[in-house]
Design an enzyme around this catalytic site. Structure first.
Site, PDB file in Angstrom:
ATOM      1  CG  HIS A  14      -1.850   1.165   1.279  1.00  0.00           C
ATOM      2  ND1 HIS A  14      -3.194   1.014   1.500  1.00  0.00           N
ATOM      3  CD2 HIS A  14      -1.658   2.496   1.134  1.00  0.00           C
ATOM      4  CE1 HIS A  14      -3.783   2.190   1.488  1.00  0.00           C
ATOM      5  NE2 HIS A  14      -2.861   3.119   1.272  1.00  0.00           N
ATOM      6  CG  HIS A  16      -0.750   7.134  -0.987  1.00  0.00           C
ATOM      7  ND1 HIS A  16      -1.959   7.288  -1.619  1.00  0.00           N
ATOM      8  CD2 HIS A  16      -1.013   6.462   0.165  1.00  0.00           C
ATOM      9  CE1 HIS A  16      -2.918   6.738  -0.881  1.00  0.00           C
ATOM     10  NE2 HIS A  16      -2.356   6.224   0.208  1.00  0.00           N
ATOM     11  CE  LYS A 100      -7.885   2.073  -0.736  1.00  0.00           C
ATOM     12  NZ  LYS A 100      -6.661   2.487  -0.098  1.00  0.00           N
ATOM     13  CG  HIS A 137      -9.872   4.503   3.258  1.00  0.00           C
ATOM     14  ND1 HIS A 137      -8.662   5.120   3.408  1.00  0.00           N
ATOM     15  CD2 HIS A 137     -10.650   4.948   4.280  1.00  0.00           C
ATOM     16  CE1 HIS A 137      -8.698   5.917   4.465  1.00  0.00           C
ATOM     17  NE2 HIS A 137      -9.906   5.833   5.010  1.00  0.00           N
ATOM     18  CG  HIS A 175      -4.910   2.195   5.766  1.00  0.00           C
ATOM     19  ND1 HIS A 175      -6.250   2.107   6.004  1.00  0.00           N
ATOM     20  CD2 HIS A 175      -4.782   2.912   4.618  1.00  0.00           C
ATOM     21  CE1 HIS A 175      -6.900   2.748   5.056  1.00  0.00           C
ATOM     22  NE2 HIS A 175      -6.027   3.237   4.202  1.00  0.00           N
ATOM     23  CG  ASP A 248      -1.610   4.869   3.955  1.00  0.00           C
ATOM     24  OD1 ASP A 248      -1.635   5.282   2.779  1.00  0.00           O
ATOM     25  OD2 ASP A 248      -2.456   5.204   4.809  1.00  0.00           O
TER      26      ASP A 248
HETATM   27  O1  DOR Z   1      -3.367   9.298   5.663  1.00  0.00           O
HETATM   28  C1  DOR Z   1      -3.734   9.013   4.532  1.00  0.00           C
HETATM   29  N1  DOR Z   1      -3.180   9.605   3.457  1.00  0.00           N
HETATM   30  N2  DOR Z   1      -4.699   8.121   4.372  1.00  0.00           N
HETATM   31  C2  DOR Z   1      -5.247   7.866   3.172  1.00  0.00           C
HETATM   32  O2  DOR Z   1      -6.148   7.073   3.100  1.00  0.00           O
HETATM   33  C3  DOR Z   1      -4.802   8.609   1.981  1.00  0.00           C
HETATM   34  C4  DOR Z   1      -3.451   9.121   2.150  1.00  0.00           C
HETATM   35  C5  DOR Z   1      -3.079  10.142   1.103  1.00  0.00           C
HETATM   36  O3  DOR Z   1      -3.329   9.899  -0.080  1.00  0.00           O
HETATM   37  O4  DOR Z   1      -2.513  11.167   1.462  1.00  0.00           O
HETATM   38 ZN    ZN Z   2      -3.312   5.067   1.598  1.00  0.00          ZN
END
Ligand code: DOR
Ligand code: ZN
Length: 346
Positions: A14, A16, A100, A137, A175, A248
């Site tokens: 997971h 970003h 997702k 999520h 998460h 995450d």
């Molecule tokens: O803390 C988070 N940041 N939780 C999420 O679900 C998305 C993520 C983000 O894209 O910044």
């Molecule tokens: Zn995330």
């Protein structure tokens, strides 16, 4: 005392990576330590169709440091208009490894997510048929539900009904932050797994709110009480194949974190493995670290574990407190403890 730890090369289930300048700035940190990662699709605009995922994958590959073998595992962002045929084709071609589900409004860039879960039933039905996992999520967005209860309520109102309706659908609860979620995973049959982040093994809600507000510890789902953190630590360090690492890691510039309405996300990519080694050592479970970082995730996704290794050496870790990006500085997660396991440069 153990002085080196050699692990099958980890994967991040997971992650970003964002896009463009931010992608180029953050990707090297993950690519240095991980062989593969499940890439979150919550870009602006989101990665909804297979063509979007293919183009995003190309941008990620183009941003990799020279010689890197890192493989992005792509996902699609589920909307109420998602076409089951497009999803099935993206799966059949090997382009995507998961879809997702963001409840609309639950988190960063989730406005195009799902409000009416009945509308996505045809997609979920097809995913169950073809064995394509759904990553969730897991938070409801109803304003009357307290933010600290939103994960537990999601399980009851959304996830359990989806799993009952679509028997055979593989689901990853992303998460997880509560004992409720860990219990639900343990009580389910096969086909349900959960990722746990690095930061949720380290912080509880006091770290965010006690003694002054700490925006860099604010993420979603928000960290819960200490008793939940302890359950997460027990789950992660248990070796149980249903729990695996999804960092995450979610970079936001300091300018976007330090606002009256700041963004959610902790950027942990640079020091995640060192923090995990520390946590597992504190729990006397260094022998379970490889299961969490490198074995359980591939097994859940039906992929082979990596055939490369990574070595951590017992020596003080040096990492930046922030990284510079063309969009501005991004603060690196501070685990509030010295780190003693350095990832050996390859
Ligand atoms: O803390 C988070 N940041 N939780 C999420 O679900 C998305 C993520 C983000 O894209 O910044
Ligand atoms: Zn995330």
């Amino acid at each position: 005392m153990t002085q080196t730890l050699t692990l099958i090369c980890p994967d991040d289930w997971h992650l970003h990576l964002r896009d463009h300048d931010m992608l180029r700035a953050v990707l090297p940190y993950t690519a240095a330590h991980f062989a593969r990662a499940i890439i979150m699709p919550n870009l602006v605009p989101p990665v909804v169709r297979s063509a979007d995922a293919a183009a995003y994958r190309d941008r990620i590959l183009a941003a990799l440091p020279e010689g890197s073998q890192f493989t992005p595992l792509m996902t699609l962002y589920l909307t109420e208009d998602t076409d089951p045929d497009d999803v099935a084709a993206a799966h059949a071609s090997g382009l995507i490894k998961a879809v997702k589900l963001y409840p609309a409004g639950a988190t960063t860039n989730s406005a195009s997510g799902v409000s009416n879960f009945d509308k996505v039933a045809p997609v979920l039905e097809r995913m169950a048929e073809i064995g394509l996992p759904l990553c969730t999520h897991g938070e409801v967005t109803n304003p009357e539900v307290d933010i600290f209860d939103r994960e537990a309520v999601f399980i009851e109102r959304v996830l359990d009904p989806i799993r009952t309706r679509h028997a055979g659908l593989k689901v990853v609860m992303e998460h997880i932050t509560t004992a409720d979620a860990a219990d639900y995973v343990r009580s389910a049959g096969s086909g349900l797994g959960a990722t746990i982040t690095t930061h949720h093994l380290v912080i509880n809600r006091n770290h965010i709110l006690a003694g002054g507000i700490k925006p860099h510890y604010y993420c979603l789902p928000v960290a819960k009480r200490e008793e939940h953190r302890l359950v997460l630590r027990a789950a992660a360090t248990s070796g149980d194949a249903r729990f695996f690492l999804g960092t995450d890691s979610a970079p936001h510039t300091d300018a976007n974190k330090l606002l009256p309405c700041g963004c959610a996300g902790c950027f942990t990519a640079p020091n995640t493995l060192s923090i995990l080694a520390e946590v597992f050592e504190q729990e006397h479970a260094l022998d379970k670290l490889e299961a969490f970082t490198s074995r359980n995730g591939p097994a859940f996704y039906g992929l082979p574990a990596n055939d490369t290794t990574i070595t951590l050496i017992r020596t003080p870790v040096h990492y930046p407190d922030h990284i510079e990006t063309p969009e501005g500085p991004v603060t690196v997660f501070d685990p509030l403890m010295p780190l003693n396991w350095t990832v050996e440069a390859t």
